[in-house]
Design an enzyme around this catalytic site. Structure first.
Site, PDB file in Angstrom:
ATOM      1  N   THR A  28       0.844  -1.191   0.000  1.00  0.00           N
ATOM      2  CA  THR A  28       0.000   0.000   0.000  1.00  0.00           C
ATOM      3  C   THR A  28       0.882   1.245   0.000  1.00  0.00           C
ATOM      4  OG1 THR A  28      -1.812  -1.106   1.151  1.00  0.00           O
ATOM      5  CG2 THR A  28      -1.708   1.292   1.353  1.00  0.00           C
ATOM      6  N   ASP A  83       6.446  -4.014  -1.243  1.00  0.00           N
ATOM      7  CA  ASP A  83       5.801  -2.915  -0.528  1.00  0.00           C
ATOM      8  C   ASP A  83       6.787  -1.767  -0.364  1.00  0.00           C
ATOM      9  OD1 ASP A  83       3.854  -1.510   0.822  1.00  0.00           O
ATOM     10  OD2 ASP A  83       3.528  -3.023   2.374  1.00  0.00           O
ATOM     11  N   GLU A 105      -0.287  -4.897   6.278  1.00  0.00           N
ATOM     12  CA  GLU A 105       1.011  -4.992   5.606  1.00  0.00           C
ATOM     13  C   GLU A 105       1.931  -5.964   6.334  1.00  0.00           C
ATOM     14  OE1 GLU A 105       1.422  -0.540   3.597  1.00  0.00           O
ATOM     15  OE2 GLU A 105       2.020  -0.839   5.681  1.00  0.00           O
TER      16      GLU A 105
END
Length: 232
Positions: A28, A83, A105
């Site tokens: 994200t 990520d 995450e």
């Protein structure tokens, strides 16, 4: 290259570490979105992968690009998570959670054989902490929890304002899991390992944005290209 171009360069290079048939964690944030965009273009060409998004926002983006998605209940073991990071040091210790997705995450990253971090050069620091450390807290008793967080942080050499995050309208920000985020403006974190451990022992703290011993490799975009940092 400017910062956004560095993010894009790191994201595109991350594709070199992806093989057909892999199960991927999709991160994200702005840098991770560059990767998802690049991955989507590869999928349109017939590249066979399946992804687990770390946030509703990432899931919506991936779905719009035609990336096949699954979840950790159906696919509990992943090959790689790609990520970003709000900060990272040379030992690949990270601060994450600026986008409010730190819990998911961390769950996705630790369900993966490898975590690859992608970032622009400004995210690489000598000492973590200039970026406020996000801590995910359940709403019940959050003021008491934040007070305890301040006590624990002080014992580990960290002082500074601890504030509950708000959204663009000034209302409390809620994570995808329905929790609050408290941002801790410590300035510097002398002992990230110790602080991470002690924060997570506080009742009411769900998890914190220090990712310790999780990342295996970082791809850092620079003005002239990309650099690779591997975990020791």
């Amino acid at each position: 290259m400017n910062a956004d171009e560095q993010k894009q360069a790191a994201a595109v290079r991350a594709l070199d570490f992806i093989e057909p048939g892999m199960k991927l964690g999709l991160g994200t944030g702005s840098t991770a979105e560059h990767f998802v965009q690049a991955l989507g273009a590869r999928v349109k060409e017939g590249f066979d992968i399946v992804g687990v998004p770390t946030s509703e926002r990432t899931g919506q983006l991936a779905e719009s690009l035609g990336i096949p998605l699954t979840n950790l209940d159906d696919t509990p073991h992943l090959d790689v998570t790609i990520d970003g990071a709000d900060e990272l040091d040379i030992d690949l210790r990270l601060i994450k959670g600026g986008g409010g997705a730190l819990l998911r995450e961390k769950i996705v990253a630790t369900a993966s054989d490898r975590m690859i971090v992608i970032a622009d050069a400004s995210k690489l620091v000598t000492t973590l902490g200039a970026f406020p450390l996000p801590v995910e807290v359940i709403p019940f008793g959050c003021t008491a929890t934040a007070g305890r967080m301040a006590e624990v942080a002080s014992a580990w050499g960290c002082t500074g304002r601890i504030a509950r995050r708000t959204d663009e309208y000034g209302e409390p920000f809620f994570t995808d899991s329905g929790n609050f985020i408290f941002d801790c403006a410590f300035g510097r974190i002398p002992d990230p390992v110790g602080l991470a451990h002690e924060l997570n022992r506080i009742a009411g703290v769900v998890d914190n944005g220090l990712f310790i011993g999780i990342a295996d490799l970082a791809i850092v975009g620079t003005p002239s290209g990309t650099d690779i940092i591997e975990a020791k």
